[in-house]
Design a protein around this motif. Sequence first.
Motif, PDB file in Angstrom:
ATOM      1  N   GLY A  53      38.637  19.005 -11.668  1.00 32.36           N
ATOM      2  CA  GLY A  53      36.965  19.181 -11.191  1.00 32.36           C
ATOM      3  C   GLY A  53      37.266  17.988 -11.630  1.00 32.36           C
ATOM      4  N   MET A  54      36.602  16.997 -10.868  1.00 29.52           N
ATOM      5  CA  MET A  54      36.008  15.918 -10.914  1.00 29.52           C
ATOM      6  C   MET A  54      34.813  15.777 -10.040  1.00 29.52           C
ATOM      7  SD  MET A  54      38.845  14.196  -8.964  1.00 29.52           S
ATOM      8  CE  MET A  54      38.400  11.950  -8.481  1.00 29.52           C
ATOM      9  N   CYS A  55      34.050  14.162 -10.998  1.00 28.49           N
ATOM     10  CA  CYS A  55      32.815  13.876 -10.265  1.00 28.49           C
ATOM     11  C   CYS A  55      33.066  13.729  -8.333  1.00 28.49           C
ATOM     12  CB  CYS A  55      32.319  12.996 -10.502  1.00 28.49           C
ATOM     13  SG  CYS A  55      30.688  12.033 -10.109  1.00 28.49           S
ATOM     14  N   MET A  56      32.189  14.407  -7.544  1.00 28.16           N
ATOM     15  CA  MET A  56      31.871  13.474  -6.002  1.00 28.16           C
ATOM     16  C   MET A  56      31.746  12.036  -5.810  1.00 28.16           C
ATOM     17  SD  MET A  56      27.695  14.020  -5.264  1.00 28.16           S
ATOM     18  CE  MET A  56      27.790  13.826  -3.360  1.00 28.16           C
ATOM     19  N   ASP A  57      31.997  11.804  -6.771  1.00 25.32           N
ATOM     20  CA  ASP A  57      31.705   9.936  -6.935  1.00 25.32           C
ATOM     21  C   ASP A  57      32.609   8.952  -6.256  1.00 25.32           C
ATOM     22  OD1 ASP A  57      29.580   8.088  -8.945  1.00 25.32           O
ATOM     23  OD2 ASP A  57      31.806   6.641  -8.043  1.00 25.32           O
ATOM     24  N   ARG A  73      34.847  18.680  -6.225  1.00 30.14           N
ATOM     25  CA  ARG A  73      34.296  17.997  -6.782  1.00 30.14           C
ATOM     26  C   ARG A  73      32.764  17.908  -6.640  1.00 30.14           C
ATOM     27  NH1 ARG A  73      37.226  12.741  -4.850  1.00 30.14           N
ATOM     28  NH2 ARG A  73      35.332  11.197  -6.566  1.00 30.14           N
ATOM     29  N   THR A  74      32.544  17.725  -7.558  1.00 30.08           N
ATOM     30  CA  THR A  74      30.986  17.876  -7.886  1.00 30.08           C
ATOM     31  C   THR A  74      30.271  16.790  -8.488  1.00 30.08           C
ATOM     32  OG1 THR A  74      31.068  19.244  -9.793  1.00 30.08           O
ATOM     33  CG2 THR A  74      31.784  20.378  -7.971  1.00 30.08           C
ATOM     34  N   GLY A  75      28.857  17.052  -8.295  1.00 27.38           N
ATOM     35  CA  GLY A  75      28.215  15.784  -9.195  1.00 27.38           C
ATOM     36  C   GLY A  75      28.434  16.239 -11.088  1.00 27.38           C
ATOM     37  N   HIS A 105      29.348   5.881 -16.297  1.00 24.34           N
ATOM     38  CA  HIS A 105      28.275   5.394 -15.010  1.00 24.34           C
ATOM     39  C   HIS A 105      27.976   6.582 -13.978  1.00 24.34           C
ATOM     40  CE1 HIS A 105      28.585   1.609 -17.157  1.00 24.34           C
ATOM     41  NE2 HIS A 105      30.300   1.693 -16.202  1.00 24.34           N
ATOM     42  N   CYS A 106      27.868   7.807 -14.490  1.00 27.13           N
ATOM     43  CA  CYS A 106      27.728   9.162 -13.765  1.00 27.13           C
ATOM     44  C   CYS A 106      26.693   9.255 -13.286  1.00 27.13           C
ATOM     45  CB  CYS A 106      28.422  10.622 -14.130  1.00 27.13           C
ATOM     46  SG  CYS A 106      28.126  11.263 -13.397  1.00 27.13           S
ATOM     47  N   GLY A 107      26.230   9.067 -12.015  1.00 27.22           N
ATOM     48  CA  GLY A 107      25.033   9.497 -11.485  1.00 27.22           C
ATOM     49  C   GLY A 107      23.970  10.483 -11.707  1.00 27.22           C
ATOM     50  N   MET A 108      25.350  11.670 -12.797  1.00 31.43           N
ATOM     51  CA  MET A 108      24.306  13.039 -13.227  1.00 31.43           C
ATOM     52  C   MET A 108      23.574  12.884 -14.746  1.00 31.43           C
ATOM     53  SD  MET A 108      24.197  14.771 -10.839  1.00 31.43           S
ATOM     54  CE  MET A 108      24.095  13.974  -9.084  1.00 31.43           C
ATOM     55  N   VAL A 109      23.356  11.213 -15.469  1.00 33.95           N
ATOM     56  CA  VAL A 109      23.411  11.708 -16.150  1.00 33.95           C
ATOM     57  C   VAL A 109      21.689  11.000 -16.476  1.00 33.95           C
ATOM     58  CG1 VAL A 109      23.279   9.899 -18.655  1.00 33.95           C
ATOM     59  CG2 VAL A 109      25.748  11.208 -17.867  1.00 33.95           C
ATOM     60  N   ASN A 110      21.415  11.622 -16.495  1.00 30.25           N
ATOM     61  CA  ASN A 110      19.561  10.794 -16.830  1.00 30.25           C
ATOM     62  C   ASN A 110      19.262  10.581 -15.011  1.00 30.25           C
ATOM     63  OD1 ASN A 110      17.409   9.807 -17.289  1.00 30.25           O
ATOM     64  ND2 ASN A 110      17.958   7.800 -17.966  1.00 30.25           N
ATOM     65  N   ILE A 111      19.106  11.353 -14.219  1.00 33.43           N
ATOM     66  CA  ILE A 111      18.902  11.497 -13.075  1.00 33.43           C
ATOM     67  C   ILE A 111      18.105  12.043 -12.997  1.00 33.43           C
ATOM     68  CG2 ILE A 111      18.128  13.469 -11.275  1.00 33.43           C
ATOM     69  CD1 ILE A 111      20.711  15.493 -12.287  1.00 33.43           C
ATOM     70  N   HIS A 112      16.941  11.748 -13.908  1.00 37.19           N
ATOM     71  CA  HIS A 112      14.827  11.668 -13.781  1.00 37.19           C
ATOM     72  C   HIS A 112      14.861   9.674 -13.417  1.00 37.19           C
ATOM     73  CE1 HIS A 112      11.848  14.504 -14.283  1.00 37.19           C
ATOM     74  NE2 HIS A 112      11.142  13.123 -13.931  1.00 37.19           N
ATOM     75  N   ALA A 113      15.373   9.280 -14.175  1.00 36.33           N
ATOM     76  CA  ALA A 113      15.099   7.716 -13.628  1.00 36.33           C
ATOM     77  C   ALA A 113      15.057   7.984 -12.061  1.00 36.33           C
ATOM     78  CB  ALA A 113      16.755   6.477 -14.824  1.00 36.33           C
ATOM     79  N   ARG A 114      15.922   8.370 -11.403  1.00 34.32           N
ATOM     80  CA  ARG A 114      16.098   8.418 -10.037  1.00 34.32           C
ATOM     81  C   ARG A 114      15.385   9.122  -8.981  1.00 34.32           C
ATOM     82  NH1 ARG A 114      20.744   6.379 -12.460  1.00 34.32           N
ATOM     83  NH2 ARG A 114      21.109   8.885 -12.142  1.00 34.32           N
ATOM     84  N   LYS A 115      14.205   9.544 -10.327  1.00 34.23           N
ATOM     85  CA  LYS A 115      13.299  10.846  -8.877  1.00 34.23           C
ATOM     86  C   LYS A 115      12.778   9.621  -8.086  1.00 34.23           C
ATOM     87  CE  LYS A 115       9.165  13.357  -9.401  1.00 34.23           C
ATOM     88  NZ  LYS A 115       8.276  13.697 -10.486  1.00 34.23           N
TER      89      LYS A 115
END
Length: 186
Positions: A53-57, A73-75, A105-115
């Motif tokens: 199981g790994m990130c889609m990055d 692969r998932t977020g 550096h995963c994009g699923m951390v602090n998603i709200h910053a990219r709202k």
Amino acid sequence: MCIFGAMAHRLINIAREEDILPAYRDTPIGRLLGYHNLGRPFDTYDSADLLIGMCMDNRKHLNIPDNFAFIIRTGGANLRYSEFKVSYAISVGQVRHIALIGHNHCGMVNIHARKGQFIEGLVEQAGWEREKAEEHFMHYAPLFEIGNEIDFVLSEAARLRLSYPKVRVAPMLYLIEDNRLYLIRE
Ligand SMILES: [Zn+2]
């Protein structure tokens, strides 16, 4: 000097065969670490031995032999919404080991910053109505937010071990800077 700074004490550097925890050494999890980190020669596989199981990055690539592993692969390597596929790999695919691989550096951390970017992107790139894009974000962002990469992989590993008690689950981190796998200390 260390590229992973504050995370260092939470990771086990796999630089030699002996660094692989004994519980994993002669298992598909140990072989994954051998292939990817240690240049272990590829074995030949007719069927999968492992579920990864790994990130889609896009920044990640595993060095593994053909047929060795199922890969979901998932977020954020979040398998909470892939339960049926996990069950399928275990029951029909007959794997007994799961490597759960988060990364820094995963994009699923602090998603709200990219709202704003998310909503703007859907409007601009996909032709969505702004209101629909906003609702979409507000509905899904909390489900996919992982908080912290290492803590999340540990919590996912714990959840999977409860769900599938006879399956061995190994939490790992992939470092973007050196493209190597690290076991997460538990
Ligand atoms: Zn990611």
